[in-house]
Design an enzyme around this catalytic site. Structure first.
Site, PDB file in Angstrom:
ATOM      1  N   ASP A 155      -7.124  -1.091  53.491  1.00 31.92           N
ATOM      2  CA  ASP A 155      -7.912  -1.291  52.327  1.00 31.92           C
ATOM      3  C   ASP A 155      -7.721  -0.359  51.376  1.00 31.92           C
ATOM      4  O   ASP A 155      -7.343   0.780  51.675  1.00 31.92           O
ATOM      5  CB  ASP A 155      -9.527  -1.767  52.459  1.00 31.92           C
ATOM      6  CG  ASP A 155      -9.841  -2.533  51.636  1.00 31.92           C
ATOM      7  OD1 ASP A 155      -9.165  -2.963  50.359  1.00 31.92           O
ATOM      8  OD2 ASP A 155     -10.803  -3.309  51.686  1.00 31.92           O
ATOM      9  N   TYR A 156      -8.129  -0.608  50.133  1.00 35.46           N
ATOM     10  CA  TYR A 156      -7.855   0.104  48.969  1.00 35.46           C
ATOM     11  C   TYR A 156      -8.313   1.574  48.947  1.00 35.46           C
ATOM     12  O   TYR A 156      -9.309   1.894  48.909  1.00 35.46           O
ATOM     13  CB  TYR A 156      -8.564  -0.591  47.823  1.00 35.46           C
ATOM     14  CG  TYR A 156      -8.054  -0.331  46.244  1.00 35.46           C
ATOM     15  CD1 TYR A 156      -7.341  -1.317  45.759  1.00 35.46           C
ATOM     16  CD2 TYR A 156      -8.179   0.785  45.656  1.00 35.46           C
ATOM     17  CE1 TYR A 156      -6.910  -1.264  44.458  1.00 35.46           C
ATOM     18  CE2 TYR A 156      -7.626   0.831  44.424  1.00 35.46           C
ATOM     19  CZ  TYR A 156      -6.934  -0.125  43.861  1.00 35.46           C
ATOM     20  OH  TYR A 156      -6.707   0.053  42.447  1.00 35.46           O
TER      21      TYR A 156
END
Ligand code: BGC
Length: 772
Positions: A310-311
């Site tokens: 994820d980011y």
């Protein structure tokens, strides 16, 4: 409590706090009652061996320098849109320098072509980029939010929505969606409840598989299919106190029986990629968690795609306190099994050094590069890097009338009728003047909810007012007053009330369009209250004093606590954020052109104090005795019943359905044998309608305690008025499996209860035994 259908016994009310989950992987293959909708296709078609591809990729990797290899492992956002806290300047230079394997938040045929050209013409080996994007519930044509779609309990409709999303996104240069989000969500405070399929493991697993099939089809080389991503792996939905990104601390058994099954279902359906979650599991952040990413995902489940973080979640292992610096974080991530670094540039800046220093084996890098290049190959990008970036196709595809019609259909199916006193709905012919009141009554931007990809928030969505006006029968007027505000800061204000009340007084019926602003759910949108925000509740109470019939149309991405409304208004519809065609869809339901058929995929608490609340709870050693509900020293609250306001699986129709007693074809089964449970459902009301017939099971005694109910099957049936149908469910011991005391998975012999009914709180009961 919602009213009990007249023809049902309340035999299950005592055990309202229903039960468990688990098991879906075997269940997916099971010929369930709605087998045709649930049968897996050749989902893992892309996994078929391809010697030509293997040769091509081996030769390509042999030519790559270490820097070129590491370049493939980076995913950067374009500056078109930001879905996280950082933005790396100069991503175009990174592309041209071969430091990037994939780009997200860039779309349109023209722009993706432009960026693709930089990669293909600007780099030595001409390796094309993958373009990713959060196509969650539609790309341009926006469908209801994912939780809303789940309320349809219609797997074919959900799969079709994903298919259309893929068709639109792929026509705009997108190869890869960061969807489905398959996190089980049991805490309504968590804003991301809106992005998944709700609280149930069985329903959530079937929906996960349907969405993967919809995006990927059975052939990734078709230019209208895109890679799916099962996210966020794993247990992200268990964030403590419902606060986004917060710590997760759950047992291994709960992980296996509750949080992992929808991921397993997505993997079995062939999900090409997995995304790690922000949270830790058992003290180890997911992006550095070898147990999850390698032992479970690859070794146990046989996953062959690639894993993206994820980011910036590799970077976040530093503040987590798991990595001393970014370089170590990168090493921990790749060694755990992360192939691609989203937006963190940790791999980009550190990994080559880690290899040279011997901290990371080059084989690890090669394996990650291979998994990513394989997807590029399977997408057909080595043959034609621009095959998804075709302006003529784009023009012919987005917002096709048939897509908009499908979005309207799914939106209608997602709406849940929660209350309908004296059949005030559908609107009677006598309702000649309709007052739409509330901040969500004429708000285009709210209709499409959060994570709505490239959906137009400003002009396209049909508001409720527009839908009601467009569909109004001749001679009916529909007028609007905003009246109230959903802004937190407006609590206590009364500006606008007088105008709304005056409008209400001269109208026949009030449609109160209330709920949450679109960005009050989704990522980073946790709340400590589930009440209607702003001054909406105060206006609702004033409107009630007019004595006019009130229909509350709730638009929200989580269960709200609407106990007052349940007790005082005439009808309630949960419309979620219904999408581009939402206003028309709600109007179809209000005018009776569509008979509502949605059922809640998530429990509605009475108050936030009951959260987390879900139907498949454990009984405890001190359950409430229904005959003496106020006794002390039992597991209850002093001031609120344990029961929810609306249970999981609940939803009304404009017609009524009666259920016959349950018939079992045998009282005992042995492992491998099949039990058939049947019920006859009759449409006993005055309209044609659809009903979701639900099967729940309770395992009375286990080597570990078992939930008080678990959904094990459902079928959505359509019955003409007066029509009846026998619905048959089959069960085997595989459906009764769970993680036993010794952590092995399987069923245990013993007594079981079974219910078939219209929700998790109602149904006719039967018993059977599983023998050795
Ligand atoms: C979200 C993901 C999303 C990613 C890319 C993150 O902040 O948690 O769900 O896919 O951003 O936009």
């Amino acid at each position: 409590m919602p009213p009990m259908p007249r023809n049902l016994t309340s035999l299950t009310l005592a055990t309202l706090m229903v039960a468990g989950q688990l098991a879906p992987a075997p269940l997916l293959a099971k010929p369930a009652a709605s087998a045709s909708a649930q049968a897996p296709v050749d989902a893992a078609g892309w996994m078929r061996p391809d010697p030509k591809m293997d040769r091509f990729i081996a030769e390509l990797i042999a030519k790559m320098t270490l820097d070129e290899k590491v370049g493939q492992l980076n995913l950067l956002t374009s500056d078109w849109e930001s879905t996280g806290p950082t933005m790396r300047e100069g991503y175009k230079d990174d592309i041209a320098a071969g430091r990037v394997g994939a780009i997200f938040n860039a779309y349109t045929a023209k722009y993706t072509r432009e960026l693709q050209r930089m990669a293909v013409e600007g780099t030595r080996l001409k390796i094309p980029l993958i373009f990713g994007y959060d196509v969650i519930h539609g790309h341009r044509t926006i469908f209801p939010i994912s939780l809303g779609e789940a309320a349809s309990w219609d797997l074919q409709a959900i799969e079709k929505a994903a298919r259309i999303s893929a068709a639109e996104a792929s026509a705009e240069g997108i190869h890869w969606t960061f969807s489905p989000m398959v996190d089980i969500a049991r805490d309504a405070r968590w804003g991301r409840v809106s992005e998944g399929a709700g609280e149930d493991v069985y329903l959530g697993s079937l929906i996960a598989a349907a969405r993967v099939r919809g995006y990927q089809g059975d052939d990734l080389s078709r230019p209208d299919t895109i890679l799916a991503t099962a996210k966020h792996f794993a247990a992200y939905g268990a964030a403590q106190a419902g606060r986004d990104y917060h710590t997760v601390d759950i047992s291994e058994r709960t992980l296996r029986d509750v949080y992992l099954p929808p991921f397993k279902a997505a993997a079995d359906a062939g999900a090409a990629t997995f995304m790690t979650s922000f949270n830790e599991y058992d003290g180890i952040p997911a992006s550095g968690n070898r147990y999850l990413l390698t032992e479970v995902l690859r070794d146990k489940w046989g996953f062959k795609g690639f894993v993206v973080t994820d980011y910036t979640s590799i970077n976040e292992m530093v503040p987590h306190g798991y990595s001393k610096d970014l370089k170590q974080a990168g090493e921990q991530a790749i060694n755990a099994g992360v192939d691609m670094d989203m937006q963190g540039a940790v791999y980009m800046e550190n990994l080559a050094k880690s290899v040279t220093e011997g901290k990371v084996d080059i084989k690890k890098i090669d394996a990650a590069v291979k998994a990513i290049l394989e997807m590029k190959y399977r997408l057909g990008l080595f043959e034609d890097p621009y095959r998804y970036s075709n302006e003529a196709r784009e023009k012919a595809t987005v917002y096709k009338p048939e897509f908009l019609e499908a979005a309207r259909d799914v939106a209608r199916k997602s709406i849940v009728l929660l209350k309908n006193k004296d059949n005030v709905l559908p609107l009677a012919a006598g309702a000649k003047s309709i007052a739409v009141i509330g901040p969500l009554g004429n708000s285009k931007e709210d209709m499409i909810g959060s994570w709505s990809a490239a959906g137009d928030r400003k002009t396209r969505p049909a508001t409720l007012l527009e839908g009601l006006q467009a569909g109004a029968p001749k001679g009916t007027s529909v007028t609007y007053a905003k009246g109230a505000s959903y802004a937190f800061a407006d609590a206590g204000k009364t500006e606008g009330f007088a105008e709304a009340i005056a409008l209400a007084q001269k109208s026949d019926v009030i449609i109160a369009a209330m709920g949450e602003r679109w960005d009050m759910t989704g990522e980073a949108a946790s709340r400590t209250s589930l009440d209607l925000p702003g001054n909406q509740q105060a206006l609702l109470e004033e409107l009630e004093k007019t004595g006019k019939p009130i229909i509350l149309v709730l638009m929200s991405g989580r269960p709200n606590s609407i106990e007052w409304a349940d007790a005082h208004v005439d009808a309630i519809l949960e419309a979620w954020y219904p999408g581009t065609m939402g206003g028309h869809a709600i109007a179809d339901v209000l005018y009776g052109r569509y008979n509502p058929s949605g059922k809640l995929p998530v429990t509605f608490p009475r108050t936030v104090g009951q959260v987390p609340i879900h139907y498949d709870m454990k009984n405890t050693g001190r359950p409430i005795n229904p005959a003496d509900p106020n006794a002390k020293y039992v597991s209850r609250y002093l001031n609120t019943p344990n029961t929810p306001l609306y249970p999981f699986g609940y939803g009304l129709s404009y017609t009524s359905f009666s259920y016959s007693p349950v018939t079992l074809d045998r009282a005992k089964i042995r492992p491998g044998e099949t039990l058939t449970a049947s019920v006859t459902v009759t449409n006993s009301g005055a309209r044609d309608g659809e009903e979701v017939v639900q099967l729940y099971v309770r395992d009375l005694v286990g080597s570990v305690t078992r939930p008080v109910k678990e959904l094990k099957g459902f079928e959505k049936i359509s019955l003409k008025k007066g029509e009846k149908r026998t619905v048959r469910f089959t069960l085997t011991d595989a459906d009764l499996a769970f993680t036993r005391a010794d952590m092995s998975r399987g069923s245990e012999p013993g007594q079981f209860k079974l219910w078939i009914g219209p929700s998790s709180a109602e149904g006719h009961e039967a018993s059977f035994e599983l023998t050795e």
